[in-house]
Scaffold this motif. Structure first.
Motif, PDB file in Angstrom:
ATOM      1  N   LEU A  96     -30.144 -70.351  -3.691  1.00 34.22           N
ATOM      2  CA  LEU A  96     -29.981 -70.652  -2.267  1.00 34.22           C
ATOM      3  C   LEU A  96     -29.584 -72.111  -2.137  1.00 34.22           C
ATOM      4  O   LEU A  96     -30.204 -72.977  -2.751  1.00 34.22           O
ATOM      5  CB  LEU A  96     -31.291 -70.428  -1.519  1.00 34.22           C
ATOM      6  N   ILE A 156     -28.315 -75.227   0.697  1.00 37.15           N
ATOM      7  CA  ILE A 156     -27.981 -75.758   2.022  1.00 37.15           C
ATOM      8  C   ILE A 156     -27.317 -77.102   1.785  1.00 37.15           C
ATOM      9  O   ILE A 156     -27.945 -78.035   1.285  1.00 37.15           O
ATOM     10  CB  ILE A 156     -29.214 -75.934   2.925  1.00 37.15           C
ATOM     11  N   VAL A 188     -36.904 -75.974   5.134  1.00 33.65           N
ATOM     12  CA  VAL A 188     -36.438 -74.614   5.414  1.00 33.65           C
ATOM     13  C   VAL A 188     -36.365 -73.805   4.122  1.00 33.65           C
ATOM     14  O   VAL A 188     -36.837 -72.662   4.056  1.00 33.65           O
ATOM     15  CB  VAL A 188     -35.052 -74.642   6.121  1.00 33.65           C
ATOM     16  N   VAL A 189     -35.787 -74.394   3.066  1.00 26.26           N
ATOM     17  CA  VAL A 189     -35.667 -73.697   1.784  1.00 26.26           C
ATOM     18  C   VAL A 189     -37.049 -73.438   1.195  1.00 26.26           C
ATOM     19  O   VAL A 189     -37.309 -72.372   0.633  1.00 26.26           O
ATOM     20  CB  VAL A 189     -34.790 -74.511   0.794  1.00 26.26           C
ATOM     21  N   LEU A 217     -38.689 -70.541   2.955  1.00 22.25           N
ATOM     22  CA  LEU A 217     -38.034 -69.282   2.609  1.00 22.25           C
ATOM     23  C   LEU A 217     -38.428 -68.796   1.213  1.00 22.25           C
ATOM     24  O   LEU A 217     -38.693 -67.612   1.023  1.00 22.25           O
ATOM     25  CB  LEU A 217     -36.521 -69.475   2.689  1.00 22.25           C
ATOM     26  N   GLY A 228     -30.751 -61.382   3.118  1.00 22.91           N
ATOM     27  CA  GLY A 228     -29.450 -62.019   3.332  1.00 22.91           C
ATOM     28  C   GLY A 228     -28.347 -61.006   3.567  1.00 22.91           C
ATOM     29  O   GLY A 228     -27.475 -61.203   4.411  1.00 22.91           O
ATOM     30  N   GLU A 284     -26.854 -69.000  10.231  1.00 24.43           N
ATOM     31  CA  GLU A 284     -28.124 -69.447  10.797  1.00 24.43           C
ATOM     32  C   GLU A 284     -29.282 -68.939   9.955  1.00 24.43           C
ATOM     33  O   GLU A 284     -29.391 -67.735   9.710  1.00 24.43           O
ATOM     34  CB  GLU A 284     -28.278 -68.937  12.237  1.00 24.43           C
ATOM     35  N   HIS A 285     -30.153 -69.840   9.531  1.00 19.56           N
ATOM     36  CA  HIS A 285     -31.284 -69.439   8.695  1.00 19.56           C
ATOM     37  C   HIS A 285     -32.322 -68.629   9.459  1.00 19.56           C
ATOM     38  O   HIS A 285     -33.104 -67.902   8.861  1.00 19.56           O
ATOM     39  CB  HIS A 285     -31.938 -70.665   8.043  1.00 19.56           C
ATOM     40  N   TYR A 328     -29.805 -74.265  10.285  1.00 19.21           N
ATOM     41  CA  TYR A 328     -28.995 -74.572   9.112  1.00 19.21           C
ATOM     42  C   TYR A 328     -28.330 -73.308   8.595  1.00 19.21           C
ATOM     43  O   TYR A 328     -28.934 -72.237   8.582  1.00 19.21           O
ATOM     44  CB  TYR A 328     -29.863 -75.162   7.983  1.00 19.21           C
ATOM     45  N   MET A 363     -26.624 -71.424   5.224  1.00 19.37           N
ATOM     46  CA  MET A 363     -26.925 -71.506   3.792  1.00 19.37           C
ATOM     47  C   MET A 363     -26.065 -70.560   2.990  1.00 19.37           C
ATOM     48  O   MET A 363     -25.517 -69.599   3.513  1.00 19.37           O
ATOM     49  CB  MET A 363     -28.408 -71.264   3.517  1.00 19.37           C
TER      50      MET A 363
END
Length: 178
Positions: free
Chosen positions: A20, A22, A37-38, A41, A84, A109-110, A124, A126
């Motif tokens: 992943l 960004i 955010v990562v 997730l 995803g 969009e995340h 964000y 990705m």
């Protein structure tokens, strides 16, 4: 012969890893928020990527941290890939698949992945990059008694697209017409 080949457990294709990414394009507060955010997730601490060269028009200096990425393996990787692909509605283009049998795609969009929107964090986009493998691929990574993976055992673009269609009941579209 081909039916025997398909039944061989060594030829089964699986997700080796999911990366992943960004790419923020600047260091500072936006980059730290993207790393949060990562981390939300994946549940892992992400790695910050540095720029390779200076690009004056983008205001980027060499070795400046501009992106954040994380490698996920195992069951968690398949779960994130499923989320995803759900956002992409299980539709990928033929160009998304590489010659080596891997594929990648991006989302805008995340929050589409099921994370709650936080006004402090922002939104964000990705990139997902999936590396496919077969049993026996480790032979190429070993330090001691390493070897090459034979051409018959490598995953081709055609096999990767077929695996995607079979496993996720996905649709592979033709490339964009220019």
């Amino acid at each position: 012969m081909t039916e025997q080949r398909r039944k061989n457990p060594m030829r089964e294709i699986h997700v080796s890893k999911l990366v992943l990414n960004i790419s923020v394009g600047e260091s500072g507060d936006r980059l730290t928020r993207a790393s949060k955010v990562v981390e939300q997730l994946t549940g892992q601490t992400p790695v910050l990527s540095k720029s390779r060269l200076t690009i004056r028009s983008f205001n980027i200096r060499r070795n400046e941290k501009i992106a954040v990425h994380c490698t996920v393996r195992g069951q968690k990787a398949e779960e994130l890939l499923e989320r995803g692909l759900k956002v992409k509605e299980y539709e990928l283009r033929k160009n998304n698949f590489s010659k080596g049998g891997n594929f990648g795609f991006g989302i805008n969009e995340h929050i589409d992945l099921g994370l709650k929107y936080d006004p402090n964090t922002g939104i964000y986009g990705m990139d997902f990059y999936v590396v496919l493998g077969r049993k026996g691929y480790r032979v190429a990574q070993k330090k001691r008694k390493g070897s090459k993976v034979g051409t018959a055992h490598r995953i081709t673009k055609k096999e990767a697209t077929q695996w995607f269609v079979d496993k996720y009941e996905g649709i592979v579209l033709d490339s964009k017409k220019k």
